[in-house]
Design a protein around this motif. Sequence first.
Motif, mmCIF file in Angstrom:
data_model
loop_
_atom_site.group_PDB
_atom_site.id
_atom_site.type_symbol
_atom_site.label_atom_id
_atom_site.label_comp_id
_atom_site.label_asym_id
_atom_site.label_seq_id
_atom_site.Cartn_x
_atom_site.Cartn_y
_atom_site.Cartn_z
ATOM 1 N N LEU A 107 39.496 46.072 27.845
ATOM 2 C CA LEU A 107 39.422 46.048 28.832
ATOM 3 C C LEU A 107 38.332 47.311 29.865
ATOM 4 N N GLY A 108 38.529 46.381 30.980
ATOM 5 C CA GLY A 108 37.943 47.912 31.962
ATOM 6 C C GLY A 108 37.748 47.665 33.251
ATOM 7 N N ILE A 109 37.249 48.500 34.445
ATOM 8 C CA ILE A 109 37.600 48.436 35.141
ATOM 9 C C ILE A 109 35.771 48.587 36.235
ATOM 10 N N ARG A 110 35.364 47.364 36.614
ATOM 11 C CA ARG A 110 34.098 47.313 37.261
ATOM 12 C C ARG A 110 33.954 47.681 38.572
ATOM 13 N N ASP A 111 35.017 47.175 39.070
ATOM 14 C CA ASP A 111 35.191 47.385 40.665
ATOM 15 C C ASP A 111 35.600 46.616 41.033
ATOM 16 N N ARG A 112 36.678 46.981 42.100
ATOM 17 C CA ARG A 112 38.272 46.291 42.326
ATOM 18 C C ARG A 112 38.593 45.356 42.736
ATOM 19 N N GLU A 113 37.138 44.211 42.802
ATOM 20 C CA GLU A 113 37.577 42.996 42.084
ATOM 21 C C GLU A 113 37.290 42.283 40.512
ATOM 22 N N ASN A 114 36.154 43.338 39.917
ATOM 23 C CA ASN A 114 36.205 42.732 38.593
ATOM 24 C C ASN A 114 36.589 43.871 36.863
ATOM 25 N N PHE A 115 37.529 43.263 36.261
ATOM 26 C CA PHE A 115 38.315 43.531 35.183
ATOM 27 C C PHE A 115 37.923 43.128 33.578
ATOM 28 N N PRO A 116 36.387 43.029 33.438
ATOM 29 C CA PRO A 116 35.942 42.479 32.299
ATOM 30 C C PRO A 116 37.314 42.852 31.541
ATOM 31 N N ASP A 178 57.302 32.828 32.581
ATOM 32 C CA ASP A 178 55.898 33.309 33.466
ATOM 33 C C ASP A 178 54.769 32.816 32.760
ATOM 34 N N ILE A 179 54.500 32.108 33.829
ATOM 35 C CA ILE A 179 53.214 31.018 33.890
ATOM 36 C C ILE A 179 52.009 31.449 32.841
ATOM 37 N N ASP A 180 51.542 32.443 32.989
ATOM 38 C CA ASP A 180 50.622 33.894 32.568
ATOM 39 C C ASP A 180 49.488 32.689 32.359
ATOM 40 N N TYR A 181 48.146 32.582 32.405
ATOM 41 C CA TYR A 181 47.416 31.337 32.200
ATOM 42 C C TYR A 181 46.260 31.968 32.114
ATOM 43 N N ARG A 182 45.503 32.102 31.020
ATOM 44 C CA ARG A 182 44.620 32.814 30.320
ATOM 45 C C ARG A 182 43.445 31.532 30.086
ATOM 46 N N PRO A 183 42.763 30.920 30.907
ATOM 47 C CA PRO A 183 42.103 29.634 30.112
ATOM 48 C C PRO A 183 40.754 30.069 28.363
ATOM 49 N N VAL A 184 40.619 31.204 28.309
ATOM 50 C CA VAL A 184 40.483 31.541 27.557
ATOM 51 C C VAL A 184 40.788 31.341 26.094
ATOM 52 N N LEU A 185 42.574 31.657 26.168
ATOM 53 C CA LEU A 185 43.510 31.479 25.231
ATOM 54 C C LEU A 185 43.271 30.141 24.821
ATOM 55 N N GLY A 187 41.478 28.247 25.043
ATOM 56 C CA GLY A 187 40.007 27.873 24.540
ATOM 57 C C GLY A 187 39.039 26.770 25.451
ATOM 58 N N LEU A 188 39.144 27.530 26.607
ATOM 59 C CA LEU A 188 38.796 26.382 27.639
ATOM 60 C C LEU A 188 37.118 27.177 28.591
ATOM 61 N N THR A 189 37.423 28.456 27.938
ATOM 62 C CA THR A 189 36.001 29.458 28.047
ATOM 63 C C THR A 189 35.333 30.144 27.186
ATOM 64 N N GLY A 190 34.329 30.552 27.092
ATOM 65 C CA GLY A 190 33.607 31.354 26.249
ATOM 66 C C GLY A 190 34.556 32.425 25.672
ATOM 67 N N ARG A 191 34.410 33.096 24.760
ATOM 68 C CA ARG A 191 34.771 34.239 25.152
ATOM 69 C C ARG A 191 35.193 35.454 25.481
ATOM 70 N N ASP A 192 33.944 35.609 26.093
ATOM 71 C CA ASP A 192 33.019 36.415 27.407
ATOM 72 C C ASP A 192 33.381 36.725 28.415
ATOM 73 N N ARG A 193 34.600 35.024 28.689
ATOM 74 C CA ARG A 193 35.090 35.379 29.710
ATOM 75 C C ARG A 193 36.639 35.317 30.177
ATOM 76 N N GLY A 194 37.203 36.772 29.138
ATOM 77 C CA GLY A 194 38.357 36.761 29.512
ATOM 78 C C GLY A 194 38.778 37.002 30.788
ATOM 79 N N GLU A 195 38.397 37.368 31.896
ATOM 80 C CA GLU A 195 38.913 37.300 33.240
ATOM 81 C C GLU A 195 39.461 36.219 33.705
ATOM 82 N N ASP A 196 39.051 35.203 33.714
ATOM 83 C CA ASP A 196 38.669 34.143 34.129
ATOM 84 C C ASP A 196 40.143 33.799 34.276
ATOM 85 N N ARG A 197 40.773 33.266 34.815
ATOM 86 C CA ARG A 197 42.643 32.957 35.567
ATOM 87 C C ARG A 197 42.630 31.988 35.798
ATOM 88 N N PHE A 198 41.595 30.868 36.023
ATOM 89 C CA PHE A 198 41.627 29.065 36.159
ATOM 90 C C PHE A 198 40.557 27.955 35.899
#
Length: 651
Positions: A107-116, A178-185, A187-198
């Motif tokens: 995990l990383g902290i890029r800015d106040r809105e992006n957390f790869p 806890d709905i806890d939705y991570r699309p990457v888990l 299989g709905l996004t590329g593996r480099d899109r772990g931060e995507d929420r919907f």
Amino acid sequence: MASSAQSPAQNPPKSLDLIAIGRSSVDLYGQQVGGRLEDMASFAKYLGGSPTNTAAGGARLGLRTGLVTRVGADHMGRFIREALEREGVDVTGVVSDPDRLTALVLLGIRDRENFPLIFYRENCADMALDVGDLDPDWLRGAAAVLINGTHLSQPQAFAASMTAARLVKESGGRVVFDIDYRPVLWGLTGRDRGEDRFVAHGGVTSRLREALPLCDLIVGTEEEIHILGGVTDTLAALRAIRALTDAVIVAKRGAAGCAAFPGAIPAALTDGIVVPGFPVEVFNVLGAGDAFMAGFLRGWLRDEPLERCCTWGNACGAIVVSRHGCAPAMPTWPELEWLLSQSNPPHRLRDSAELEHIHWATTRTHRYDELTVLAVDHRSQFEDLVAELGADPERIPVFKTLALRAVEAVADGDDRFGLLLDGRYGFEALASAADDPYWIGRPIEEPKSRPLVFESSADVATELAEWPLNHVVKCLVFYHPDDPADLRERQERQLLRLFDACRKTRHEMLAEVILPADLPVDAMTVARAVRRLYAVGIKPDWWKLEPVADPLAWRNIEAAVLDNDPYCRGVVLLGLSAPEEELLASFQAAAPFGIVKGFAVGRTIFYDAARGWLANRLDDDEVVAMMAGKLKTLVDAWRQARAASGGGAGA
């Protein structure tokens, strides 16, 4: 529509408030902030995984929590288990998988809105959880179970989650989702899109909805409400969920706080039970939802009003968004009380020295009512001794491993014992002690330096970054409150640098204060020194102080510590090469004061043994027996003095 569980007041007593089931991983957090994950050079290792974070967060708030998950039969799996145990989480349901590795997340902290973030979860241990891993009797002893949306994505884990929910429900407990939705888990996004929420997906919606008939509480962000409801309009999604369950629904709304819906969905979100958030600066959103869940459940599981549950959830989330990491950032109950008591809390919570100290002090693991330490961290004394005897300096490290054997002979696994060992000559002994339960302290100062000089690189934090986290940083300073101002302030700046470095590297600090022999001393001197160091901002976890015979001096010292830091672990007595009979007498004077936990004595115990061994008059076994005998004498004397004094009731 499903009916709610019977009132908790009608349930039989439960051994646990909450069992969480699902993800458990090691979070590797980039320590550089404000850049790409590609450009981060070092990572901090933390406990991770949404239900794991909530179990740890709930335990910090006073809930009796447990966890059902799988971890690898590997180093990281042992790290997770040990971290949970330190937090007080029941690990009965944590299964070690010999065939799969523990999950990792970068995990990383890029800015106040992006957390790869990148999930390393290919065939990982926790996603292989199955029904056979469940302990039905243990689950039935829980007042509630927390299931997690991510674990519904795999058939085996889905079956385990649903079975656990039914077992708890049938025994009169409640089910939290806890709905806890991570699309990457899914299989709905590329593996480099772990931060995507919907990502909208009918199949995910259908699978998640299978849990709804069992639920008593559903918590999710607005995006998670959308995936569960099957539409991207929040009110419409809430109504779709309500058509399938009468569970309390809580929508987390970030900085806006949250809205709870215990009954029919109103015409507007603002017509629900709306509780505003706390206006704090966002540093890192990751883990905030897990903290919200822990805070909310602290109230909900004890039948607090929903408004209060929401407030506690929002407050916990606000604290975590101000910090680095997820599980380690979770607040304790004293932290939550502190924030709620503030009429105008600081916008940058992590800049509050008071809150951060409460966090540090209340998340330290292990309580020490007694600590008896063999101090063999000496360097110049051993160098002088080998020079005097013409001995080989290479024998010094060997002697220090014999000191560890002496501690082991007396302690036999008792974690009230410890050692002070240096890295210069004690490295082998430090490495050998890594698997032992003993307290370990390690010096940072240049021997005999006054003003204080560190035995390390120019940047002391860089040195400490190489030390294991269980090594307590010991710093000896020859200090008097009436030192010349320039000398006193120079030493205080050094100690303040060290204190700041210890907090940033997550090491405890022991401040050893010895009064210079050429300056006057009275019953207030040590206490004034302690108060002065607190006044400049230094709050060591431990003090190591000279033994004094005057009870008034000890009363003053105890007051100085407790007035400034009621969370301080305590004081250990140093020896100053005093004869054994003098030390025993000093124990009698110190024992009535609860702030004194024991001693850290060196030369009184080891010096004669070292001299005889280096001169080849004693063999290894004789030396170990000699040091063990002296250590045991002091330990027995301390315990007798403490018992005779009433057990340190002033602590």
